[in-house]
Design a protein around this motif. Structure first.
Motif, short mmCIF file in Angstrom:
data_model
loop_
_atom_site.label_atom_id
_atom_site.label_comp_id
_atom_site.label_asym_id
_atom_site.label_seq_id
_atom_site.Cartn_x
_atom_site.Cartn_y
_atom_site.Cartn_z
N ASN A 212 74.91 42.37 62.89
CA ASN A 212 75.39 43.40 62.68
C ASN A 212 76.74 43.65 61.83
O ASN A 212 77.28 44.88 61.10
CB ASN A 212 75.60 44.10 64.21
N SER A 213 77.82 42.88 62.13
CA SER A 213 78.92 43.04 61.39
C SER A 213 78.60 43.13 60.13
O SER A 213 79.21 43.05 59.10
CB SER A 213 80.05 41.48 61.47
N VAL A 214 77.44 42.41 59.48
CA VAL A 214 77.36 42.17 58.13
C VAL A 214 76.95 43.59 57.24
O VAL A 214 77.05 43.52 56.35
CB VAL A 214 76.08 41.30 58.13
N THR B 150 77.08 48.35 54.29
CA THR B 150 77.39 49.61 54.39
C THR B 150 78.11 50.39 54.27
O THR B 150 78.00 51.52 53.29
CB THR B 150 76.87 49.92 56.36
N ASP B 151 79.80 49.58 54.82
CA ASP B 151 80.80 50.43 54.36
C ASP B 151 80.86 50.19 52.60
O ASP B 151 82.00 51.48 51.86
CB ASP B 151 81.67 49.79 55.01
N TYR C 288 84.14 39.79 61.53
CA TYR C 288 85.00 40.43 61.18
C TYR C 288 84.82 41.31 60.24
O TYR C 288 84.10 41.17 59.24
CB TYR C 288 85.80 39.47 60.75
N VAL C 289 85.04 42.61 60.87
CA VAL C 289 84.89 43.65 60.18
C VAL C 289 85.93 44.00 59.59
O VAL C 289 87.17 44.54 60.58
CB VAL C 289 84.11 44.85 60.65
N THR C 290 86.55 44.63 58.62
CA THR C 290 87.41 45.62 58.05
C THR C 290 87.26 46.83 57.82
O THR C 290 86.38 46.50 57.05
CB THR C 290 88.31 44.45 56.55
N GLU C 291 88.25 47.50 57.58
CA GLU C 291 87.90 48.80 56.64
C GLU C 291 88.42 48.63 55.38
O GLU C 291 89.04 47.89 54.88
CB GLU C 291 89.22 49.98 57.28
N LEU C 292 87.06 48.76 53.81
CA LEU C 292 87.70 48.81 53.02
C LEU C 292 88.21 49.55 52.66
O LEU C 292 87.98 50.87 52.60
CB LEU C 292 86.19 48.75 52.27
N PHE D 54 82.18 38.78 52.93
CA PHE D 54 80.76 38.78 54.17
C PHE D 54 80.35 37.32 55.04
O PHE D 54 79.82 38.07 55.54
CB PHE D 54 79.07 38.44 53.09
N THR D 55 81.06 35.87 54.38
CA THR D 55 80.89 34.95 55.01
C THR D 55 81.24 34.83 56.05
O THR D 55 81.45 35.27 57.20
CB THR D 55 80.32 34.28 54.23
#
Length: 623
Positions: free
Chosen positions: A590-592, A597-598, A549-553, A541-542
């Motif tokens: 929005n990235s958080v 949500t993911d 930075y958003v990655t596919e989990l 989250f940081t």
């Protein structure tokens, strides 16, 4: 200590009675300096006063949040009988050793009524303002009593000591380092120790001072003790004061013994906690070679000064909160010339005092440069004396550049002395006008500007209205997103506001504080660092908040999150409408949201936040 005309009497006792007109003039001078100091302090902090609830210090929001948290914890301590030197409300499951941080316990207790009624935000700016004004006024009184006669000379020296560039810099967040009044009060009491027949009383007073001031500014108290000890030793070695030293040494030693016993009794528990309690650590988490004074900084102007308005400010400090010297070439030259002129006119006893002052200033200047010489933002392969001290107890937890604050006090004393010489017409007429102009030219460029502020996120109604209690068990764990850290400390602030109101309380993972690096689940403690050791999930989250930075989990990420939630005993997460970053930093809310949500699925809209319940043992996405 020995002082000669035209200074006040050398005796440790002031005159028994002053004529009534003199007392009236003294009180008028005292009131004038006090009002000027308060006015300048309000001016420096004016950005916070305009809206203490929405404005924060843009150059150091993290430290402001930490001190607001401590002020809220003061109310919690009184209401719940909590330990003022350790808390389990932060850094779940380990807690935080507040004695190893700057706990400001005396402040948190004294200002608890104001904190409860008006909030930590108001208490914070009140203390910050009073610190600056009180420092200037305390130095003025000290100089008036011990070194100069003229209120103008004492006032100029005191105002410089209270509002020197280093202290304006520390006004960006630090309630401990802006408490510059600690030094003159302690030194005043040290000088009184030689009063015949009063060694018990004076020792008791000094011991109580040390016990109280330790919780406000432990590092500053350490530097004051070093400077005082060095001054006394150098002064005592002067032949001109040998008889005075011989007559006083036994009284001073008895008083110091009493002070040591009293301070030792008062500080037994906080010192134990500081050095041996849970969550202790070695060092500070800060690199001493980085937080050392750049030698060129002494010749430069600070970023919050009139000179900076004309493009003459410098960036040679490690950050805007640690510009601890930045006196500028004109002031450096003025101080050097002033010391020569005052020395020439001084009687032997006054020269003993001057010599000790110069040794203290020169020593602390050299030590402030750190283990190696830095020049114009570059480290040179030149070892310096601090390298011999860096690993010693107490020194290993200090930042060398802050030693320059002692140099600021020496400069303030010098300004008072040379101003007294000018007022007494002891300077030749050919030099008098030029020196007066030089004082103005040296001080005008470093006249302070108000500290910078920015808007910060308001407290969510979800917290303020107590709605959070529906999502957390008694004393349970909940966290704002992103998890609290120095660069995004909103969650810690909101916990502070909840503590200040009294009533039920929640705990949070992480937080902004100094703590140990934890090695493994055994909790082995080691070197100091800022905040809790990051785990995969809070870093997730940081990273999203700071860098977008958003990655596919993956399933592994969700399994790790499940383990981390169990580690923290976390019951809920919430995302407010706005999150705040320091130094006008834009955080990527929005990235958080996308990351949460993911990881956790769709949130609930509750009041003005988004909430995710955490159920132990349930995969986040399948909750």
């Amino acid at each position: 200590m020995s002082v000669a005309a035209p200074a006040p009497a050398a005796s440790a006792d002031p005159p028994a009675e002053s004529p009534a007109p003199s007392r009236a003039r003294d009180w008028r001078a005292h009131a004038t300096v006090a009002l000027l100091a308060l006015a300048l302090a309000v001016y420096v902090t004016s950005g916070l006063w305009r809206d203490p609830f929405r404005h924060g210090l843009s150059d150091n929001l993290g430290d402001q949040a930490f001190f607001e948290w401590l002020l809220g914890y003061g109310v919690y301590t009184l209401g719940n009988g909590a330990d003022p030197f350790f808390t389990d409300l932060l850094n779940v499951p380990w807690g935080v050793n507040l004695a190893a941080n700057t706990s400001i316990s005396v402040y948190t207790i004294l200002f608890a009524p104001l904190t409860h009624l008006a909030g930590p935000q108001v208490s914070y700016v009140t203390i910050l303002t009073l610190n600056l004004a009180g420092s200037a006024f305390a130095w003025y009184l000290f100089l008036s009593r011990w070194l100069v006669r003229s209120p103008l000379a004492a006032g100029l020296g005191g105002m410089f000591c209270g509002f020197a560039p280093g202290f304006i810099s520390h006004a960006n967040g630090h309630l401990n380092w802006t408490a510059g009044w600690v030094a003159p009060i302690v030194v005043w009491q040290v000088l009184r120790l030689r009063q015949r027949g009063h060694w018990l009383r004076n020792g008791l007073v000094l011991g109580v001072m040390l016990g109280a001031f330790f919780t406000i500014a432990a590092e500053g108290l350490f530097y004051t003790a070093l400077a005082s000890g060095m001054f006394v030793i150098v002064w005592s070695c002067a032949g001109a004061v040998r008889a005075e030293v011989k007559a006083a040494w036994a009284t001073v030693l008895k008083a110091l013994g009493v002070a040591a016993v009293v301070a030792g009794a008062l500080l037994a528990y906080p010192l134990y906690m500081h050095f041996s309690g849970p969550q202790t650590f070695s060092g500070t988490g800060y690199n001493q070679r980085y937080f050392a004074e750049d030698a060129a900084a002494y010749l430069s102007f600070p970023s919050r000064s009139l000179a900076a308005l004309f493009g003459l400010g410098s960036t040679l400090g490690p950050n805007r909160t640690e510009e601890t010297s930045f006196f500028g070439v004109p002031l450096i030259v003025l101080v050097a010339v002033s010391l020569v002129l005052v020395w020439r006119n001084a009687a032997p006893g006054r020269r003993a005092t001057l010599r000790a002052i110069m040794v203290v200033g020169g020593t602390f200047l050299v030590l402030s440069l750190g283990p190696r010489l830095n020049w114009m933002d570059g480290e040179l392969p030149v070892p310096l004396p601090y390298a011999l001290l860096a690993r010693l107890p107490l020194f290993d937890a200090a930042l060398p550049l802050r030693l320059a604050l002692v140099v600021a006090a020496v400069f303030g004393v010098t300004l008072a002395l040379i101003t007294q010489e000018l007022l007494d017409r002891r300077i030749s007429p050919s030099v008098h006008t030029g020196l007066t102009a030089a004082i103005v030219a040296a001080l005008l460029p470093i006249f302070p500007l108000p500290v910078r502020v920015q808007e910060r996120a308001p407290e969510p109604a979800f917290i303020a209205n107590g709605t959070w209690q529906k999502y957390v068990s008694d004393n349970g764990v909940i966290s704002a997103l992103p998890f609290a850290l120095n660069v995004h400390a909103d969650g810690q602030r909101w916990q502070a506001y909840t503590m200040a109101r009294g009533g039920p309380q929640f705990r949070i993972p992480d937080g902004y504080f100094l703590g140990p690096m934890i090695n493994g689940e055994e909790g082995k403690e080691g070197l100091g660092q800022i905040g809790a050791p990051p785990r995969s999930t809070d870093w997730l989250f940081t990273r999203a908040a700071l860098y977008g930075y958003v990655t596919e989990l993956s399933d592994a990420d969700r399994a790790q999150a499940r383990a981390d939630f169990a580690y923290w005993k976390l019951e809920a997460l919430f995302l407010p409408e706005q999150i705040t970053g320091s130094d006008h930093m834009t955080l990527f809310r929005n990235s958080v949201l996308v990351t949460a949500t993911d990881l956790l699925g769709p949130p609930e809209q509750v009041d003005d936040v988004l909430v995710w319940r955490i159920r132990p043992g349930v995969d986040p996405i399948d909750r």
